[in-house]
Design a protein around this motif. Structure first.
Motif, short mmCIF file in Angstrom:
data_model
loop_
_atom_site.label_atom_id
_atom_site.label_comp_id
_atom_site.label_asym_id
_atom_site.label_seq_id
_atom_site.Cartn_x
_atom_site.Cartn_y
_atom_site.Cartn_z
N PHE A 128 0.81 -1.22 0.00
CA PHE A 128 0.00 0.00 0.00
C PHE A 128 0.85 1.28 0.00
N GLU A 129 2.08 1.20 0.46
CA GLU A 129 2.90 2.40 0.44
C GLU A 129 3.94 2.39 -0.68
N ASP A 130 3.85 1.40 -1.58
CA ASP A 130 4.79 1.28 -2.69
C ASP A 130 4.29 2.16 -3.85
N VAL A 131 4.88 3.33 -4.02
CA VAL A 131 4.42 4.27 -5.05
C VAL A 131 4.89 3.86 -6.44
N SER A 132 5.84 2.94 -6.53
CA SER A 132 6.34 2.51 -7.84
C SER A 132 5.52 1.38 -8.44
N LEU A 133 4.59 0.83 -7.67
CA LEU A 133 3.84 -0.36 -8.08
C LEU A 133 2.61 0.04 -8.90
N LYS A 134 2.43 -0.57 -10.07
CA LYS A 134 1.21 -0.39 -10.85
C LYS A 134 0.15 -1.37 -10.34
N HIS A 135 -1.05 -0.89 -10.14
CA HIS A 135 -2.08 -1.76 -9.57
C HIS A 135 -3.46 -1.25 -9.91
N GLY A 136 -4.41 -2.18 -9.87
CA GLY A 136 -5.81 -1.81 -9.95
C GLY A 136 -6.29 -1.38 -8.57
N PRO A 137 -7.61 -1.27 -8.38
CA PRO A 137 -8.13 -0.91 -7.05
C PRO A 137 -7.67 -1.93 -6.00
N LEU A 138 -7.17 -1.43 -4.88
CA LEU A 138 -6.63 -2.29 -3.83
C LEU A 138 -7.46 -2.19 -2.56
N GLU A 139 -7.63 -3.34 -1.91
CA GLU A 139 -8.17 -3.39 -0.56
C GLU A 139 -7.28 -4.29 0.28
N ALA A 140 -7.08 -3.92 1.52
CA ALA A 140 -6.44 -4.82 2.49
C ALA A 140 -7.49 -5.18 3.52
N LEU A 141 -7.69 -6.47 3.74
CA LEU A 141 -8.63 -6.94 4.75
C LEU A 141 -7.84 -7.62 5.85
N PHE A 142 -7.90 -7.05 7.05
CA PHE A 142 -7.20 -7.60 8.21
C PHE A 142 -8.24 -8.08 9.22
N THR A 143 -8.30 -9.38 9.41
CA THR A 143 -9.30 -9.98 10.29
C THR A 143 -8.76 -10.17 11.70
N LEU A 144 -9.69 -10.38 12.64
CA LEU A 144 -9.36 -10.54 14.05
C LEU A 144 -9.62 -11.98 14.49
N GLU A 145 -8.93 -12.39 15.54
CA GLU A 145 -9.21 -13.63 16.28
C GLU A 145 -9.20 -14.88 15.40
N GLU A 146 -8.37 -14.87 14.37
CA GLU A 146 -8.28 -16.06 13.51
C GLU A 146 -7.75 -17.25 14.29
N GLU A 147 -6.73 -17.03 15.09
CA GLU A 147 -6.07 -18.14 15.77
C GLU A 147 -6.91 -18.76 16.87
N SER A 148 -7.79 -17.98 17.48
CA SER A 148 -8.57 -18.50 18.60
C SER A 148 -9.91 -19.08 18.19
N SER A 149 -10.52 -18.52 17.12
CA SER A 149 -11.89 -18.96 16.82
C SER A 149 -12.33 -18.73 15.37
N MET A 150 -11.47 -18.16 14.52
CA MET A 150 -11.89 -17.69 13.20
C MET A 150 -12.98 -16.63 13.31
N GLY A 151 -13.04 -15.98 14.48
CA GLY A 151 -14.14 -15.07 14.75
C GLY A 151 -14.26 -13.93 13.75
#
Length: 489
Positions: A128-151
């Protein structure tokens, strides 16, 4: 802390990983890290929002000229497994992870490293901070509690994400790409068992089992490593010949980590102490012989307690509980015939406790077939019904059905051949990636999972190969740029 990480390559990725190491983030305690990432996004003018559960999304518009490319979602989980060696006090809610490099690998000092899934999160932030990278629309999805419950994934908002392609960055094998995974569920067993006073002729002893390697209950379940709960129960069975009764029990800390240590307090006739010690010493040698090459460091110890407890389970309850634990399914149940070399169904006796007659067990069953996981849960219910226990199933999540004809997979294979001169191995993993859950909520998504080489995940032996991180970074950047040249169908 961890300043040396910023000297590694690729520097942007490792700089973000340093932030993750310095920000405590065990499951259920991701709020501090979310705040750090949101402040980082604000400083760069990146849009971000959260769903009702607290999962975090960051968005970045397409590079000019690539607005018609498919939207790419970079996905990982913010939490890490909290495991430390017994002799190393570490508060995962307050203390940073101390890291060091040895022979081309990054390690943590006496704790889990958090490369699972910190490196995937760090890579997404670096993109996301790489200004030299060509890309289409970007989303980052960061989930919670994956290790404990996939919550996080289970409670992910629907009709929230915009992308057409999802890159899960939570795999742990170099030269491989994953297109399917096992589903799973927690099996929870609870009971209140009858107790009785210790007799005048009884003494209390502490039985411990330590020294196991441990590991990930999906990725490592087939490697033949010891399970501390299963092995300590085996020792308890051996001591029943000396009329031992259980007082308490504590084994394992996470249902998705192979338990490395387990401890029990016993009431034993005082005149049987010597014979019991001899039997434990003999059993330790038996276990080291059986586990040679994988867990020969297993250590059993039996020590008297200076302050004996007042009560223990009565003789019948103790025998019934130990018998039930002894025969409970544990380890690989069946290998897949449809996907050779992959575990189809397994179970991990992850967390077992007994305190003042209150018994608790949390096991994690995984399977490529939801019906097989349900059958395993039913077997637990049938078994523990015999001792009057209650069994329930929690945190169930579906598997990820493989799509060998995925256009995204074909694109990744071409890129891998072009960049590295070899075809990636296409795999199905016996671990719980979030992709199966995400596919249920967003069925239109074309998904693959890949990552750097991580070993020992979910244990203090966790480490990542530095060269594989550079390779992973190059593939990720290359795939995003390749997708930027395409158009939404």
């Amino acid at each position: 802390m961890n300043e040396h990480l910023e000297q590694l390559s690729p520097q942007p990725l490792w700089r973000h990983f340093r932030t993750l190491c310095n920000t405590p983030r065990p499951s259920g305690h991701e709020a501090a890290l979310v705040a750090v990432i949101e402040a980082w996004a604000d400083a760069r003018g990146l849009a971000h929002d959260r769903d009702a559960f607290g999962n975090l999304r960051i968005r970045k518009p397409a590079t000019p000229g690539h607005e018609e490319a498919p939207g790419v979602i970079l996905q990982g989980h913010l939490d890490m497994v909290a495991q430390a060696n017994l002799d190393h006090p570490h508060d995962f809610t307050r203390d940073p992870i101390a890291t060091y490099v040895a022979e081309g690998w990054l390690h943590a000092r006496h704790t889990t490293l958090g490369a699972d899934n910190g490196l995937g999160v760090a890579a997404a932030l670096a993109v996301f901070e790489d200004v030299s990278l060509k890309h289409g629309p970007l989303e980052a999805l960061f989930t919670l509690e994956e290790e404990s419950s996939m919550g996080g994934a289970l409670n992910l908002a629907e009709e929230w994400l915009d992308g057409q392609v999802l890159l899960n960055l939570d795999s742990e094998d170099r030269g491989e790409v994953f297109i399917g995974c096992a589903g799973g569920a927690d099996i929870v067993v609870e009971a209140q068992l009858p107790t009785g006073e210790l007799g005048d002729d009884e003494m209390a002893l502490r039985l411990s089992l330590t020294g196991l390697v441990g590991g990930h209950s999906g990725i490592d379940i087939h490697r033949g490593r010891g399970n501390a709960n299963r092995l300590l129960v085996r020792a308890l069975r051996a001591l029943e010949a000396f009329d031992a009764r259980l007082v308490d029990y504590h084994g394992g800390t996470l249902r998705n980590a192979l338990p490395r240590e387990a401890f029990a307090t016993l009431a034993l006739p005082a005149d049987e102490e010597t014979a019991a010690r001899e039997r434990i010493a003999a059993l330790q040698q038996e276990l080291r012989t059986e586990l040679a090459g994988v867990d020969e460091g297993v250590t059993l110890a039996l020590q008297p307690l200076m302050s004996p407890p007042a009560k223990a389970l009565n003789a019948h309850a103790s025998r019934m509980l130990v018998a039930a634990l002894h025969v409970a399914p544990c380890g690989v149940e069946r290998m897949s015939l449809g996907v050779p070399g992959v575990v189809e169904t397994s179970n991990n006796l992850g967390v077992v406790s007994l305190e003042e007659g209150r018994f608790h067990l949390c096991a994690l069953v995984r399977s490529l077939h939801d019906s097989a996981a349900a059958d395993m849960a039913d077997r637990f219910a049938g078994l523990f019904d015999l001792i009057g226990a209650r069994t329930r199933v929690e945190n169930g999540y579906p598997g990820w059905t493989p799509d060998p004809d995925s256009p995204l997979l074909a694109r990744f294979r071409r890129l891998h051949q072009r960049q590295l001169g070899s075809d990636p191995a296409v795999k199905v993993i016996h671990a719980g990636l979030e992709c199966g859950i995400l596919a249920g909520k967003y069925p239109h998504l074309d998904m693959i999972s890949f990552g750097p080489l991580i070993r020992g995940a979910h244990s203090p032996d966790e480490r990542v190969e530095l060269a594989s991180v550079e390779e992973f970074w190059a593939l990720l950047r290359g795939l995003i740029e390749d997708l930027a040249e395409s158009r939404v169908a």
